[in-house]
Design an enzyme around this catalytic site. Sequence first.
Site, PDB file in Angstrom:
ATOM      1  N   VAL A  83     -12.396 -13.848  -0.990  1.00  0.00           N
ATOM      2  CA  VAL A  83     -11.297 -14.814  -1.093  1.00  0.00           C
ATOM      3  C   VAL A  83     -10.985 -15.431   0.266  1.00  0.00           C
ATOM      4  CG1 VAL A  83      -8.850 -15.078  -1.653  1.00  0.00           C
ATOM      5  CG2 VAL A  83     -10.328 -13.675  -3.108  1.00  0.00           C
ATOM      6  N   ALA A  84     -11.051 -14.600   1.323  1.00  0.00           N
ATOM      7  CA  ALA A  84     -10.733 -15.104   2.664  1.00  0.00           C
ATOM      8  C   ALA A  84     -11.728 -16.153   3.121  1.00  0.00           C
ATOM      9  CB  ALA A  84     -10.704 -13.946   3.654  1.00  0.00           C
ATOM     10  N   GLU A 135      -8.818 -22.452   1.209  1.00  0.00           N
ATOM     11  CA  GLU A 135      -7.904 -23.027   0.234  1.00  0.00           C
ATOM     12  C   GLU A 135      -7.392 -24.404   0.648  1.00  0.00           C
ATOM     13  OE1 GLU A 135      -7.530 -20.130   1.680  1.00  0.00           O
ATOM     14  OE2 GLU A 135      -7.532 -18.521   0.188  1.00  0.00           O
ATOM     15  N   ASP A 188     -21.648 -62.178  -1.313  1.00  0.00           N
ATOM     16  CA  ASP A 188     -21.734 -63.488  -1.937  1.00  0.00           C
ATOM     17  C   ASP A 188     -21.315 -64.528  -0.898  1.00  0.00           C
ATOM     18  OD1 ASP A 188     -22.083 -65.393  -3.860  1.00  0.00           O
ATOM     19  OD2 ASP A 188     -20.213 -65.007  -4.905  1.00  0.00           O
TER      20      ASP A 188
END
Length: 720
Positions: free
Chosen positions: A297-298, A302, A344
């Site tokens: 998780v670390a 996040e 264009d």
Amino acid sequence: MRIDSPGTLRQSTDRPPDGGDAPDPREPIALLFRDLRTSAQGLPDREADRRQAVYGPNTLTARGGRRRPRELAQQFTHPLALLLALAAVLAAVSGAPALAVAIAAVILLNAALAFAQEQQAEKAVEALAAFLPELATVIRDRVRREVPATSLVPGDVLVVEEGERISADARLLSGGVEVDLSALTGESAPVFRSAELVDVEGSLLDARDLLFSGTSCTGGQAQAVVTATGMHTELGRIAALSQRTRREESPLERQVKRAARLIALVAIGVGFTFLPVGLAAGLSLAAAVSFAIGLLVANVPEGLLPTITLSLASGVRDLARRGAVVKRLSAVETLGSTTVVCTDKTGTLTENRMLATAVWTPGGQCAVDVPVPAPPEVRLLAASAAACTTARPEAGHGDPTELALLDLAERLGVACPPERRDTDRRAMFRFDPRIKLMTTADSEDGTVVLHTKGAPEEVLARADRLLDEGSQRPLTPADRSGVVSAVGDLAARGLRVLGVARRPLPPGQAPPGRREDAERHLCLIGLIAMADPARPEVAGAITLAHRAGITVHVVTGDNGMTAAAIAGQVGIGRGGSRIVTGTELTAMGERELDTLLARGEEVIFARTSPEAKLRIADALRAEGHTVAMTGDGVNDAPALRRADIGVAMGRSGTDVARESATMVLTDDNFATIVAAVEAGRRTYDNIRKFIVYIFAHAVPEVVPFLVFALAGGTIPLPSR
């Protein structure tokens, strides 16, 4: 999605019933009437109603539409969002519910922010004006009447007049009109279409006896039989091509996917590697698993996902202030990666208006696009041309050429206000597209003067005198050769040339009643050359683009010489660009096109078709370039979808182009594209810096816990 009526869009999954194989619109009129089961007197109302049930309404359909639930779900299936979701589950399993809730909140807030930002951008381009007119004039039951444009069917006899938008593809039966085809071809100058000019070979768009849905009539009057409606028109064919063109992932989306896979591999690898190491260090199985999950998780950043979203959202707001509405957040970073811009000409490099830039008189040629005193001959030339107009600038109505003539007269101090012009007018022979001439009879100092303007060769053929140094003299063969040479010189510079002549009538003589009598024995005054001028800020933007390493190609449906002249003025090509016409591009093989584009030279692609624009975009992307493609017409829509960044014009662009584009310019300005690229590069730099920070920051977070676990808890963690 279906355009049911002007300004109305609705979801559609059904297709209009097929009325069978469409007839060839270029076949002889008698056969066309037979195949369409109609006549020059039009259809009966009952038959029109029956055909409406067979062919369906005269509308454009699109496969699918905006699905908000799916768009919202895509925010949660983002690779980084999935990785964070996995981390939240593992955190909850390992006994860290607070961390799991925090990570879930990050996912939800990020999805809400990204979804809201993209919805806001979509709403900014959803207020689309109608591309088809509300009403069309037809002949039914031998009576001329107005009907809803959506009710037109093949076989209807359509009445086309100046200022109207054409509602369906049709074959001319009588009369002649000037038509603005820019929405389909990119051609800036109106073209002449007549029932007397029959073309049985070549491209349908080049056929001089055909009209097409979505184009505009700028002069003349005609009747035509409708040959195709809805998705069976040329407009519908291009719309279908756009629908079949799939949009691919942006560079940022591809990079984020790679980063997410790398992060996942590192996190899982570190977590699984720790299990045997932790057991060997004396940890229990439960403790080793708990620490492994914690490490996993670390290692998941996040803050990365919301940081990317916030950076992109900030870039979107910055671009909106600069005049660019971005419909997808990831497009901001793609702009920063742009290496080639295919632009264009009309309305993007130029101002999309006609401006008189030079005149020719027997005294020589002079420029009139700069404020300089004009000789009397030039002032008379401008005044005569302005008198022979019907445009009303204050009402925004009139042919662009006539608006330019009125502007020239005002700039030279011989303004011709429409009210005074109309009061002095005694007779008028409107512009006839067949002979390309217009003549008016105007009161001038108590006498009547005939003013004629039009194609130089037609004016010259009807002139027998020349105004030279204030007096008239016979027009000699040498004079005629000089006029022809001057016309050639001006046309070679990409300018549109008009001839102007006049003939004062004897005092008391009434204006001629026949055109043939009015347009003879004219006195040629001179020539007026005009062009769609380059935007003044574009040259500086091109210089900035070159400094940033961006190559600029011109891809236009306009004439090659005209495009080359504008490109040279703004600095595209650095002293000369190769001109490749649509015919030459079609004859090129893929390898030859790749070789041409790989040289790094800036190229002008003229008279290009929608398929050709797709080829150019694909060839550049195959070379590894990130391509931005601009466009405003229906013909640009497929290429706008295929390019990495499709840029549509907000003011002059069509609904179909804005729908297909990733970014819409509210000011139709090329300089805004360069500013958007700069903003995109700043956004990319910000994201890159934060990614470096996040990964550098993760190391001091992980190392103390790793040492603590491997030491069996004998090394205390620092307390706060």
